[in-house]
Design a protein around this motif. Structure first.
Motif, PDB file in Angstrom:
ATOM      1  N   ALA A 212       0.807  -1.221   0.000  1.00  0.00           N
ATOM      2  CA  ALA A 212       0.000   0.000   0.000  1.00  0.00           C
ATOM      3  C   ALA A 212       0.839   1.268   0.000  1.00  0.00           C
ATOM      4  O   ALA A 212       0.366   2.321  -0.421  1.00  0.00           O
ATOM      5  CB  ALA A 212      -0.923   0.005   1.225  1.00  0.00           C
ATOM      6  N   VAL A 213       2.074   1.186   0.470  1.00  0.00           N
ATOM      7  CA  VAL A 213       2.890   2.391   0.647  1.00  0.00           C
ATOM      8  C   VAL A 213       4.235   2.291  -0.067  1.00  0.00           C
ATOM      9  O   VAL A 213       4.621   3.185  -0.818  1.00  0.00           O
ATOM     10  CB  VAL A 213       3.124   2.675   2.148  1.00  0.00           C
ATOM     11  N   TYR A 214       4.935   1.184   0.139  1.00  0.00           N
ATOM     12  CA  TYR A 214       6.330   1.096  -0.303  1.00  0.00           C
ATOM     13  C   TYR A 214       6.436   0.368  -1.642  1.00  0.00           C
ATOM     14  O   TYR A 214       6.751  -0.827  -1.702  1.00  0.00           O
ATOM     15  CB  TYR A 214       7.163   0.400   0.769  1.00  0.00           C
ATOM     16  N   HIS A 215       6.191   1.098  -2.713  1.00  0.00           N
ATOM     17  CA  HIS A 215       6.277   0.538  -4.069  1.00  0.00           C
ATOM     18  C   HIS A 215       7.724   0.665  -4.556  1.00  0.00           C
ATOM     19  O   HIS A 215       8.066   1.498  -5.391  1.00  0.00           O
ATOM     20  CB  HIS A 215       5.306   1.266  -4.992  1.00  0.00           C
ATOM     21  N   ARG A 218       9.704  -4.499  -3.884  1.00  0.00           N
ATOM     22  CA  ARG A 218       9.467  -5.650  -3.008  1.00  0.00           C
ATOM     23  C   ARG A 218       8.287  -6.471  -3.509  1.00  0.00           C
ATOM     24  O   ARG A 218       7.381  -5.944  -4.183  1.00  0.00           O
ATOM     25  CB  ARG A 218       9.226  -5.189  -1.570  1.00  0.00           C
ATOM     26  N   THR A 219       8.277  -7.728  -3.153  1.00  0.00           N
ATOM     27  CA  THR A 219       7.150  -8.598  -3.513  1.00  0.00           C
ATOM     28  C   THR A 219       6.398  -9.099  -2.276  1.00  0.00           C
ATOM     29  O   THR A 219       5.405  -9.803  -2.402  1.00  0.00           O
ATOM     30  CB  THR A 219       7.636  -9.809  -4.334  1.00  0.00           C
ATOM     31  N   VAL A 220       6.877  -8.757  -1.094  1.00  0.00           N
ATOM     32  CA  VAL A 220       6.193  -9.063   0.162  1.00  0.00           C
ATOM     33  C   VAL A 220       5.414  -7.833   0.606  1.00  0.00           C
ATOM     34  O   VAL A 220       5.900  -6.705   0.494  1.00  0.00           O
ATOM     35  CB  VAL A 220       7.211  -9.485   1.256  1.00  0.00           C
ATOM     36  N   GLY A 221       4.207  -8.022   1.105  1.00  0.00           N
ATOM     37  CA  GLY A 221       3.344  -6.910   1.480  1.00  0.00           C
ATOM     38  C   GLY A 221       3.909  -6.046   2.596  1.00  0.00           C
ATOM     39  O   GLY A 221       4.661  -6.523   3.450  1.00  0.00           O
ATOM     40  N   ASP A 222       3.522  -4.759   2.577  1.00  0.00           N
ATOM     41  CA  ASP A 222       3.923  -3.856   3.664  1.00  0.00           C
ATOM     42  C   ASP A 222       2.835  -3.756   4.728  1.00  0.00           C
ATOM     43  O   ASP A 222       2.922  -2.950   5.649  1.00  0.00           O
ATOM     44  CB  ASP A 222       4.294  -2.474   3.135  1.00  0.00           C
ATOM     45  N   ASN A 223       1.796  -4.586   4.604  1.00  0.00           N
ATOM     46  CA  ASN A 223       0.770  -4.711   5.639  1.00  0.00           C
ATOM     47  C   ASN A 223       0.150  -6.095   5.526  1.00  0.00           C
ATOM     48  O   ASN A 223       0.188  -6.717   4.464  1.00  0.00           O
ATOM     49  CB  ASN A 223      -0.297  -3.617   5.500  1.00  0.00           C
ATOM     50  N   VAL A 224      -0.389  -6.583   6.628  1.00  0.00           N
ATOM     51  CA  VAL A 224      -1.008  -7.901   6.631  1.00  0.00           C
ATOM     52  C   VAL A 224      -2.118  -7.930   7.668  1.00  0.00           C
ATOM     53  O   VAL A 224      -2.022  -7.291   8.714  1.00  0.00           O
ATOM     54  CB  VAL A 224       0.038  -9.008   6.910  1.00  0.00           C
ATOM     55  N   ASP A 243       3.834   1.395   8.218  1.00  0.00           N
ATOM     56  CA  ASP A 243       3.868   2.840   8.003  1.00  0.00           C
ATOM     57  C   ASP A 243       3.131   3.644   9.065  1.00  0.00           C
ATOM     58  O   ASP A 243       3.043   4.860   8.973  1.00  0.00           O
ATOM     59  CB  ASP A 243       3.262   3.177   6.630  1.00  0.00           C
ATOM     60  N   ASN A 244       2.595   2.979  10.095  1.00  0.00           N
ATOM     61  CA  ASN A 244       1.902   3.701  11.155  1.00  0.00           C
ATOM     62  C   ASN A 244       1.974   2.871  12.430  1.00  0.00           C
ATOM     63  O   ASN A 244       1.266   1.884  12.582  1.00  0.00           O
ATOM     64  CB  ASN A 244       0.440   3.963  10.780  1.00  0.00           C
TER      65      ASN A 244
END
Length: 371
Positions: A212-215, A218-224, A243-244
Motif C-alpha cells: 500500500a505504501v512502499y512501491h 518488493r514482492t512481500v506486502g507492507d501490511n497484513v 507505516d503507522n
C-alpha cells in the motif's frame, strides 16, 4: 559450553550479546555467507572467532557443544536437521520451518535423534507474559475466546545495501522466495501466544496482504491482516503495518469475564463490571418503562474504563537472555525446553500455510501433526 553460531546478522548478534552474559558459555565458531559479519562478531566477543562461509564446515568441527541458528527462515529446517544429526542440541530462531513439509521434518528429526531443540519464541520467557497466560489459563478472565495481536511499526523494512548485487541477500525479508513476510517475522510470536492461551494450534487461516505504501520493488506486502480459527469457534486476529506504529506491539486476550493486554513491557487485566439487578430495579422498569436509544444503558458500552489491574513483575533481565540461559540449563540437564519443537511447529505451520493463503485471498486449512 562451546557454541557454534550460524547466521550472526542483526538478530544473531543480539543473541550473541545475550550469550556473552550467560555464565559458562563461549562463542567458539561462526558461520555466515556475508564475510563482514565475522569482524563484527570478533569485535563483540573480544577475540578472533574461527569463521566459516559454509555451515557444513562449522558442523564438521569437533569442538562445538551446541549450535545456534539465526539465518533467514528459509534455511532453518535444513540447518537444524543437519546440526541435530551431528549429535548437538539446537537453538533455532523462529520459525521452525519455511514450508509445511519442513516444519514436520524438524519435529521428526527431534524425535529420531533425541536432541534438545529450542525455538526462538522469547516471549515465552518474559516473566509478565508467563504469569499473565498462567492466570488466563486458570480462569481469571473467564473463558478466553479471542486473541487480537497488533505489531505496527514506522519502518519500511528496507536495509541500505552497499552493492546492488547484495540486494536479495541483505533485504531477504522483502521477497517472497525468501520471506514469509510480516505474518512470519512478527505474527508468529503472537500466534504462539494464542496457541499458548487456547492450548492448541490453529485449524484455519484466512488473510490478506498488499503493498500500500512502499512501491520499491518488493514482492512481500507492507501490511497484513489474518484471522486464525481454533476449536469451539475461538479466533485470533493479527494485524501489522509498516507505516503507522500507533498500536505498536501488543496482544489483547478477550475472555467471557474480562480482558488482558500484553505489551513488551507489562501486562494489564481488565475485569468486566458485575451487573446488579435487584427486585426493585426490575419492577421499576416493568412499571415505568425506560427511554432507550441504541442501547439500554450507554455506560455499559464502555465497561473497561479506568486503569485496570496492572501486573507488577520484577524484570531483571531481557527475555532473550532468559531464553538463552534456559536453553543452556536444558543442555546441562538433558531435558527439552519450554519453547520446544511442538511449540515451534504450532506457530510455524500456520505461517507456512498462511503465506500462500494471503497471496491468494483464500481460506486455508492448517494440518496438524499425526502420531
Amino acid at each position: 559450553i562451546q557454541v557454534g553460531f550460524i547466521g550472526p546478522g542483526s538478530r544473531g548478534q543480539e543473541l550473541i550479546r545475550q550469550l556473552l552474559r550467560t555464565p559458562g558459555v563461549e562463542i567458539a565458531a561462526q558461520c555466515d555467507v556475508y564475510e563482514p559479519r565475522f569482524a563484527e562478531v570478533n569485535e563483540m566477543v573480544g577475540k578472533k572467532v574461527p569463521s566459516h562461509k559454509d555451515y557444513r564446515g562449522l558442523l564438521d568441527r569437533k569442538d562445538l557443544d551446541v549450535i545456534y541458528i539465526a539465518t533467514p527462515p528459509l534455511f532453518h529446517a535444513s540447518y537444524s536437521i543437519a546440526a541435530m544429526k551431528t549429535g548437538r542440541p539446537v537453538y533455532c530462531e523462529k520459525t521452525t520451518g519455511f514450508t509445511p513439509e519442513e516444519c514436520t521434518s524438524v519435529v521428526n528429526a527431534v524425535k529420531k535423534t533425541g536432541q534438545i531443540y529450542q525455538v526462538g519464541h522469547q516471549m515465552r520467557y518474559a516473566s509478565w507474559i508467563v504469569e499473565s497466560v498462567n492466570r488466563v489459563r486458570k480462569g481469571e478472565i473467564g473463558e478466553p475466546t479471542h486473541v487480537y495481536g497488533y505489531w505496527h511499526r514506522n519502518d519500511n523494512w528496507r536495509r541500505e545495501v552497499p552493492n546492488p548485487s547484495l540486494e536479495h541477500l541483505m533485504n531477504w525479508r522483502l521477497y517472497r522466495e525468501s520471506s514469509g513476510g510480516l505474518l512470519e517475522e512478527l505474527g508468529s510470536h503472537h500466534i504462539d501466544i494464542a496457541n499458548w492461551v487456547f492450548g492448541e494450534q490453529p485449524q484455519t487461516l484466512f488473510g490478506t496482504s498488499s503493498i500500500a505504501v512502499y512501491h520499491d520493488g518488493r514482492t512481500v506486502g507492507d501490511n497484513v491482516q489474518a484471522v486464525l480459527g481454533y476449536s469451539k469457534g475461538r479466533r485470533m486476529f493479527f494485524s501489522s503495518l509498516t507505516d503507522n506504529g500507533l498500536m505498536a506491539d501488543q496482544v489483547w486476550v478477550y475472555g467471557t469475564e474480562g480482558s488482558l493486554q500484553i505489551t513488551l513491557e507489562d501486562a494489564t487485566f481488565y475485569k468486566r463490571p458485575s451487573k446488579r439487578i435487584t427486585e426493585a430495579s426490575h419492577s421499576d422498569v416493568v412499571e415505568k418503562g425506560v427511554a432507550t436509544g441504541a442501547s439500554y444503558n450507554v455506560d455499559s458500552a464502555l465497561p473497561y474504563r479506568g486503569p485496570g489491574n496492572r501486573l507488577i513483575m520484577k524484570r531483571d533481565e531481557d527475555p532473550t537472555l532468559t531464553a538463552c540461559k534456559s536453553f543452556m540449563e536444558c543442555v546441562r540437564n538433558k531435558k527439552q525446553p519450554f519453547a520446544n519443537v511442538d511449540v515451534g511447529f504450532g506457530s510455524a505451520i500456520a505461517c507456512a500455510v498462511g503465506r500462500h493463503a494471503m497471496y491468494e485471498d483464500r481460506l486455508a486449512k492448517i494440518p496438524h501433526l499425526t502420531a
